[in-house]
Design a protein around this motif. Structure first.
Motif, PDB file in Angstrom:
ATOM      1  N   ALA A  54       0.821  -1.220   0.000  1.00  0.00           N
ATOM      2  CA  ALA A  54       0.000   0.000   0.000  1.00  0.00           C
ATOM      3  C   ALA A  54       0.851   1.266   0.000  1.00  0.00           C
ATOM      4  O   ALA A  54       0.402   2.320  -0.467  1.00  0.00           O
ATOM      5  CB  ALA A  54      -0.921   0.001   1.225  1.00  0.00           C
ATOM      6  N   ARG A  55       2.079   1.154   0.482  1.00  0.00           N
ATOM      7  CA  ARG A  55       2.908   2.339   0.668  1.00  0.00           C
ATOM      8  C   ARG A  55       3.374   2.951  -0.647  1.00  0.00           C
ATOM      9  O   ARG A  55       3.501   4.175  -0.779  1.00  0.00           O
ATOM     10  CB  ARG A  55       4.111   1.966   1.537  1.00  0.00           C
ATOM     11  CG  ARG A  55       4.909   3.165   2.008  1.00  0.00           C
ATOM     12  CD  ARG A  55       5.894   2.775   3.078  1.00  0.00           C
ATOM     13  NE  ARG A  55       6.872   1.799   2.617  1.00  0.00           N
ATOM     14  CZ  ARG A  55       7.062   0.602   3.177  1.00  0.00           C
ATOM     15  NH1 ARG A  55       6.318   0.227   4.189  1.00  0.00           N
ATOM     16  NH2 ARG A  55       7.999  -0.206   2.702  1.00  0.00           N
ATOM     17  N   SER A  56       3.645   2.136  -1.640  1.00  0.00           N
ATOM     18  CA  SER A  56       4.146   2.642  -2.910  1.00  0.00           C
ATOM     19  C   SER A  56       3.693   1.748  -4.054  1.00  0.00           C
ATOM     20  O   SER A  56       3.801   0.511  -3.946  1.00  0.00           O
ATOM     21  CB  SER A  56       5.678   2.711  -2.894  1.00  0.00           C
ATOM     22  OG  SER A  56       6.186   2.960  -4.195  1.00  0.00           O
ATOM     23  N   PRO A  57       3.223   2.319  -5.154  1.00  0.00           N
ATOM     24  CA  PRO A  57       2.827   1.509  -6.312  1.00  0.00           C
ATOM     25  C   PRO A  57       4.019   0.866  -7.020  1.00  0.00           C
ATOM     26  O   PRO A  57       3.825   0.046  -7.922  1.00  0.00           O
ATOM     27  CB  PRO A  57       2.127   2.526  -7.225  1.00  0.00           C
ATOM     28  CG  PRO A  57       2.718   3.847  -6.847  1.00  0.00           C
ATOM     29  CD  PRO A  57       2.987   3.759  -5.383  1.00  0.00           C
ATOM     30  N   GLU A  58       5.229   1.246  -6.619  1.00  0.00           N
ATOM     31  CA  GLU A  58       6.432   0.675  -7.213  1.00  0.00           C
ATOM     32  C   GLU A  58       6.904  -0.578  -6.477  1.00  0.00           C
ATOM     33  O   GLU A  58       7.755  -1.313  -6.981  1.00  0.00           O
ATOM     34  CB  GLU A  58       7.564   1.711  -7.213  1.00  0.00           C
ATOM     35  CG  GLU A  58       7.225   3.001  -7.943  1.00  0.00           C
ATOM     36  CD  GLU A  58       6.905   2.751  -9.412  1.00  0.00           C
ATOM     37  OE1 GLU A  58       7.607   1.924 -10.037  1.00  0.00           O
ATOM     38  OE2 GLU A  58       5.951   3.367  -9.917  1.00  0.00           O
ATOM     39  N   ASN A  59       6.378  -0.810  -5.297  1.00  0.00           N
ATOM     40  CA  ASN A  59       6.809  -1.960  -4.517  1.00  0.00           C
ATOM     41  C   ASN A  59       6.268  -3.258  -5.119  1.00  0.00           C
ATOM     42  O   ASN A  59       5.099  -3.328  -5.505  1.00  0.00           O
ATOM     43  CB  ASN A  59       6.350  -1.836  -3.062  1.00  0.00           C
ATOM     44  CG  ASN A  59       7.132  -0.770  -2.307  1.00  0.00           C
ATOM     45  OD1 ASN A  59       8.195  -0.332  -2.762  1.00  0.00           O
ATOM     46  ND2 ASN A  59       6.618  -0.348  -1.177  1.00  0.00           N
ATOM     47  N   GLU A  60       7.138  -4.283  -5.181  1.00  0.00           N
ATOM     48  CA  GLU A  60       6.742  -5.564  -5.749  1.00  0.00           C
ATOM     49  C   GLU A  60       7.193  -6.709  -4.859  1.00  0.00           C
ATOM     50  O   GLU A  60       8.160  -6.578  -4.095  1.00  0.00           O
ATOM     51  CB  GLU A  60       7.355  -5.763  -7.145  1.00  0.00           C
ATOM     52  CG  GLU A  60       6.719  -4.953  -8.242  1.00  0.00           C
ATOM     53  CD  GLU A  60       7.195  -5.410  -9.616  1.00  0.00           C
ATOM     54  OE1 GLU A  60       6.609  -6.365 -10.167  1.00  0.00           O
ATOM     55  OE2 GLU A  60       8.158  -4.811 -10.114  1.00  0.00           O
ATOM     56  N   LEU A  61       6.509  -7.848  -5.000  1.00  0.00           N
ATOM     57  CA  LEU A  61       6.841  -9.043  -4.236  1.00  0.00           C
ATOM     58  C   LEU A  61       6.940 -10.243  -5.167  1.00  0.00           C
ATOM     59  O   LEU A  61       6.051 -10.478  -5.995  1.00  0.00           O
ATOM     60  CB  LEU A  61       5.770  -9.324  -3.179  1.00  0.00           C
ATOM     61  CG  LEU A  61       5.918 -10.642  -2.405  1.00  0.00           C
ATOM     62  CD1 LEU A  61       7.104 -10.574  -1.449  1.00  0.00           C
ATOM     63  CD2 LEU A  61       4.639 -10.974  -1.643  1.00  0.00           C
TER      64      LEU A  61
END
Length: 223
Positions: A54-61
């Motif tokens: 939720a913190r950043s749209p660039e974060n991925e898993l």
């Protein structure tokens, strides 16, 4: 300044779960490679994972896990898919043999990794005596971090996306059975030999150092 610390659930007084959840505190791409990812493990990291996405749209898993019946569940897969509202959660498996590494890594401006013995289960994250090394360099170009990142990137190359078919009960039970039978073919004969009192056991004279090893304190192979 480089930050490094050991976690083991017992002796250090620090839970491995704490080390893994630290990865979600900064932005970037997180890779979780594990042999087992259970519902208890998912619930342990879920709050940190949800906040991370939720913190950043660039974060991925990226999650790489085996799909045997005892290693992964449709429940965890469904929960991860439900979090993937914009194609940032990638659920993968490695089909060429048993998955056994436990490496959890965040790539980004503030990199970090956790490497050790703990699977993503509550037993691994907070109960068993494990050993996990948390390492956070102050520079993404840090050679130790880059070595681990290169391994993860190479490992992902042959991996494939987990599908609904992978999680079918019959498919998962078949994979679990094949895995354990394979382990049995490797281990049972030598185990039985060791149990039999009338079978001569190898002496140190029958063993020689593995190629390239020079001292008698190193691992051995039978001649």
């Amino acid at each position: 300044m480089v930050e490094q610390e050991l976690f083991d659930n017992r002796i250090t007084g620090r839970l491995v779960a704490e080390a893994v959840m630290r990865l979600f505190e900064e932005d970037g791409t997180i890779y979780l490679t594990t042999g087992y990812f259970t519902w208890s493990g998912f619930l342990t990291i879920r709050p940190a994972l949800v906040e991370f996405l939720a913190r950043s749209p660039e974060n991925e898993l990226y999650v790489v896990v085996a799909t045997g019946a005892d290693q992964f569940s449709r429940l965890v897969a469904t929960a991860l898919w439900e979090l993937d509202v914009d194609d940032r959660v990638h659920l993968l498996t490695y089909r060429d043999g048993f998955i056994h590494p436990k490496l959890y890594l965040r790539d980004g401006a503030q990199p970090a990794l956790v490497s050790g013995s703990a699977n993503l289960t509550w037993d691994g994250l907070g109960k068993n005596l494990e050993l996990a090394w948390y390492y956070a360099p102050d520079d993404p170009s840090d050679p130790i971090f880059q070595t681990h990142l290169a391994w993860v990137v190479a490992f992902l190359q042959p991996c494939e996306t987990i599908t609904q078919a992978d999680l079918a009960r019959v498919t998962r039970l078949r994979r679990t059975t094949r895995t354990w039978l394979s382990k049995g073919r490797i281990n049972i004969p030598s185990m039985v030999r060791g149990w039999l009192p009338f079978v001569d056991q190898p002496t140190t004279a029958e063993w020689e150092p593995l190629p390239g090893l020079q001292t008698t304190d190193e691992p051995w192979q039978r001649r």
